[in-house]
Motif scaffolding. Structure first.
Motif, short mmCIF file in Angstrom:
data_model
loop_
_atom_site.label_atom_id
_atom_site.label_comp_id
_atom_site.label_asym_id
_atom_site.label_seq_id
_atom_site.Cartn_x
_atom_site.Cartn_y
_atom_site.Cartn_z
N MET A 139 48.82 58.39 73.36
CA MET A 139 47.75 59.15 74.02
C MET A 139 48.36 60.18 74.96
SD MET A 139 44.52 57.67 76.12
CE MET A 139 45.16 57.75 77.75
N ARG A 140 47.86 61.37 74.93
CA ARG A 140 48.42 62.43 75.77
C ARG A 140 47.66 62.46 77.09
NH1 ARG A 140 51.42 66.96 75.05
NH2 ARG A 140 50.75 68.75 76.30
N TYR A 141 48.44 62.50 78.22
CA TYR A 141 47.83 62.51 79.57
C TYR A 141 47.59 63.94 79.99
CZ TYR A 141 47.15 61.34 84.51
OH TYR A 141 46.63 61.19 85.77
N GLU A 142 46.39 64.24 80.41
CA GLU A 142 46.09 65.60 80.89
C GLU A 142 45.98 65.59 82.41
OE1 GLU A 142 42.91 67.57 78.97
OE2 GLU A 142 43.75 67.23 76.98
N VAL A 143 46.84 66.37 83.02
CA VAL A 143 46.87 66.41 84.48
C VAL A 143 45.62 67.11 85.01
CG1 VAL A 143 48.14 67.30 86.48
CG2 VAL A 143 49.38 66.42 84.48
N ASP A 144 44.98 66.46 85.99
CA ASP A 144 43.77 67.04 86.58
C ASP A 144 43.93 67.07 88.10
OD1 ASP A 144 41.29 67.82 87.37
OD2 ASP A 144 40.27 65.94 86.78
N TRP A 145 44.36 68.21 88.59
CA TRP A 145 44.63 68.32 90.03
C TRP A 145 43.36 68.26 90.87
CZ3 TRP A 145 49.40 67.49 91.33
CH2 TRP A 145 50.44 67.84 90.47
N SER A 146 42.22 68.50 90.21
CA SER A 146 40.97 68.58 90.98
C SER A 146 40.62 67.25 91.66
CB SER A 146 39.82 69.03 90.09
OG SER A 146 39.58 68.04 89.12
N ILE A 147 41.15 66.13 91.11
CA ILE A 147 40.80 64.84 91.74
C ILE A 147 41.32 64.77 93.17
CG2 ILE A 147 40.65 63.48 89.60
CD1 ILE A 147 43.45 62.29 90.68
N LEU A 148 42.42 65.48 93.43
CA LEU A 148 43.00 65.42 94.78
C LEU A 148 42.17 66.19 95.79
CD1 LEU A 148 46.81 65.78 93.99
CD2 LEU A 148 45.48 63.71 94.34
N ALA A 149 41.22 67.01 95.25
CA ALA A 149 40.34 67.75 96.15
C ALA A 149 39.15 66.91 96.59
CB ALA A 149 39.88 69.03 95.48
N ARG A 150 38.98 65.75 95.94
CA ARG A 150 37.86 64.88 96.35
C ARG A 150 38.12 64.39 97.76
NH1 ARG A 150 37.54 61.05 91.20
NH2 ARG A 150 36.67 59.57 92.72
N PRO A 151 37.14 64.56 98.68
CA PRO A 151 37.39 64.29 100.11
C PRO A 151 37.98 62.91 100.39
CG PRO A 151 35.21 65.22 99.79
CD PRO A 151 35.76 64.98 98.43
N GLU A 152 37.45 61.85 99.73
CA GLU A 152 37.94 60.51 100.07
C GLU A 152 39.39 60.32 99.62
OE1 GLU A 152 35.73 61.27 97.82
OE2 GLU A 152 35.90 60.03 96.03
N LEU A 153 39.78 60.97 98.49
CA LEU A 153 41.15 60.82 98.01
C LEU A 153 42.11 61.69 98.83
CD1 LEU A 153 40.62 60.67 94.13
CD2 LEU A 153 40.59 58.83 95.82
N ALA A 154 41.63 62.90 99.15
CA ALA A 154 42.46 63.77 100.01
C ALA A 154 42.71 63.10 101.36
CB ALA A 154 41.77 65.11 100.20
N ALA A 155 41.65 62.44 101.88
CA ALA A 155 41.80 61.76 103.17
C ALA A 155 42.85 60.65 103.08
CB ALA A 155 40.47 61.19 103.62
N LEU A 156 42.86 59.93 101.92
CA LEU A 156 43.87 58.87 101.72
C LEU A 156 45.28 59.45 101.78
CD1 LEU A 156 42.66 56.55 98.79
CD2 LEU A 156 43.36 55.85 101.08
N LEU A 157 45.46 60.59 101.10
CA LEU A 157 46.79 61.21 101.07
C LEU A 157 47.21 61.70 102.46
CD1 LEU A 157 47.02 63.33 97.78
CD2 LEU A 157 48.32 61.29 98.40
N ILE A 158 46.25 62.34 103.15
CA ILE A 158 46.57 62.87 104.48
C ILE A 158 46.92 61.73 105.44
CG2 ILE A 158 45.60 64.07 106.50
CD1 ILE A 158 44.06 65.81 104.40
#
Lengths: 253, 246
Positions: A1-20
């Protein structure tokens, strides 16, 4: 199965907050444990080169024991075992403390890193010519002043490259704190992977962060090494102040 | 001022100083010569207790260095030692090398310490080199900074280990002048050297140290008349010895 990178998930506020938050906790763990381990390691090194057997032998024993224990063990020890070794009320208090995981992680990394710092500083101290030790004694400085005013600054210049390497290593070791759920960067990437089943994006961002900070530390260390003491704030300030003084003396002539 | 009474120092089986007695008064310059390895530097180091002695006694200002309750810091501020390699603190500028002990040991304010240090720097012709770091100084400048560092603590006794070893003939004359200037201030000096010209020019009393034994000689004997006693002294001009032998 080929993985398609989706950078938009990191723009989701709750996930961005986790990273920050992950970045914030990583920096706190790395900075505080590096600072504490520098102090602790230097103290151990001084004890190891001191003339007193009462200081030297316990320090030697501790360093030789502690450096053969994996870093992750210390993290687990201070989080799970240490509270159990204390009186029950103290243990419960620690377990109930919301920042206990963070504190345990910092203490664990400090203890782990201090053993290596101690070896590095000890090597540097032994490399100082005997005459410089004696000059410090001949000036009438107390043992404490001999170390703080003369020997530690000279030693630190000698050991800047290995200390910088160790600091970078300790920064990367902050990821060990994920095993006790400190919300640092590696833990955050794992959380994002669990929530979205998409781990590559967050992992790549985390990798980029680790590499950038480690490279920056390396560049800073090289500048320190190349510039010698004039780039060090304390010595630089003394140097500039004295230059000013001499300029005033010259201008009065 | 400085008194060594039957001092013996051993390193293992080897006796470096054997029953050495010596007294140097205020304002007097005593020169000790001897072959390499004869114990000259050890003799200096016993005077501020960088080395302890095995027998005898050492007194400074009439007080034994081996009495109980001796404050070693106070003693070392009173007895300045200038090393052969100078041993300036490499992380500090020349001026800071002098001000730091003043601030830490003499408890002077930074401003006062700087003023005192700069006055000494001017006296020794170093004022333009005060902001230089030790690795930027010439051998002679390093030597003078080391002397200034000791002198700033206002010692009663100065010990100089090979003070001219790094200097050319011109600077040597300068060191002679400095030594005489210190003597005129009433500072007792004990100087260890291989440099006989310097010794004769700077000293008041002369000693030969050989195989651990110290004996007083006059400057004529020191410079010319005892080639067998001077064996091992690198700077004895060959021509002079030949002339004396002839």
């Amino acid at each position: 199965m080929r993985y398609e990178v989706d950078w938009s998930i990191l723009a989701r506020p709750e996930l961005a907050a986790l990273l920050i938050d992950g970045v914030r906790y990583t920096m706190i763990v790395a900075a505080v444990s590096t600072g504490v381990s520098l102090v602790l390691g230097t103290a151990l090194a001084i004890a190891r080169v001191s003339g007193s057997g009462w200081l030297r032998w316990p320090a030697e024993l501790w360093v030789n024991l502690a450096r053969h224990i994996p870093g992750v063990f210390w993290v687990l020890f201070f989080y799970f075992a240490f509270p159990e070794l204390l009186p029950a009320t103290w243990g419960s208090a620690l377990n109930g403390w919301t920042s206990f995981a963070l504190a345990a992680g910092i203490v664990a990394l400090s203890v782990d890193n201090a053993t290596y710092v101690s070896d590095i500083v000890r090597t540097g101290a032994l490399a100082i010519p005997r005459g410089e030790w004696e000059a410090a004694r001949c000036c009438g400085l107390s043992p404490w002043q001999q170390w703080t005013c003369c020997l530690i600054p000279v030693t630190l210049r000698t050991v800047t490259p290995p200390l910088a390497n160790r600091t970078i290593h300790n920064f990367k070791n902050s990821s060990l704190c994920m095993v006790i759920a400190v919300p640092e960067l590696t833990w955050a990437t794992q959380q994002i992977e669990s929530l979205t089943f998409r781990g590559i994006e967050a992992t790549l961002v985390a990798t980029l962060f680790y590499v950038t900070v480690a490279l920056a530390l390396g560049v800073w260390a090289r500048r320190l090494e190349r510039g010698g003491y004039r780039h060090w704030r304390g010595a630089g300030a003394v140097w500039r102040r004295e230059r000013g003084e001499l300029a005033r003396v010259d201008s009065r002539r | 001022m400085v008194e060594l009474i039957s001092v013996t120092k051993r390193f293992g089986e080897r006796t470096v100083l054997a029953d050495v007695s010596l007294a140097v008064q205020s304002g007097e310059v005593a020169i000790v010569c001897g072959p390499s390895g004869s114990g000259k530097s050890t003799l200096l180091r016993t005077l501020n207790r960088l080395e302890t002695i095995d027998a005898g006694d050492i007194r400074i200002d009439g007080q034994s260095l081996y009495r109980s309750g001796l404050d070693l810091r106070e003693l070392r501020a009173k007895v300045g030692l200038v090393f052969q390699q100078c041993h300036l603190f490499s992380h500090l500028s020349a001026l800071a090398n002098v001000t730091m002990p003043l601030v830490k040991v003499k408890r002077l304010g930074r401003g006062e310490a700087r003023a005192q240090a700069l006055a000494l720097f001017r006296q020794f012709g170093l004022e333009r080199r005060a902001d230089a770091f030790p690795d930027e100084l010439s051998g002679g400048e390093r030597q003078r900074v080391a002397i200034v560092r000791s002198l700033a603590l206002r010692p009663k006794v100065m010990l100089l280990d090979e003070p001219t070893s790094a200097l050319d003939w011109c600077l040597r004359a300068e060191v002679v002048a400095n030594v005489r200037a210190l003597a005129s201030r009433g500072i007792a000096q004990l100087i260890v050297t291989h440099d006989l010209d310097f010794a004769c020019a700077a000293g008041d009393r002369f000693f030969l140290l050989q195989e651990g034994r110290l004996r007083e000689v006059d400057n004529y004997t020191l410079a010319c008349c005892a080639p067998e006693a001077l064996r091992g002294l690198s700077s004895v001009p060959r021509g002079r010895l030949q002339a004396v032998a002839a």
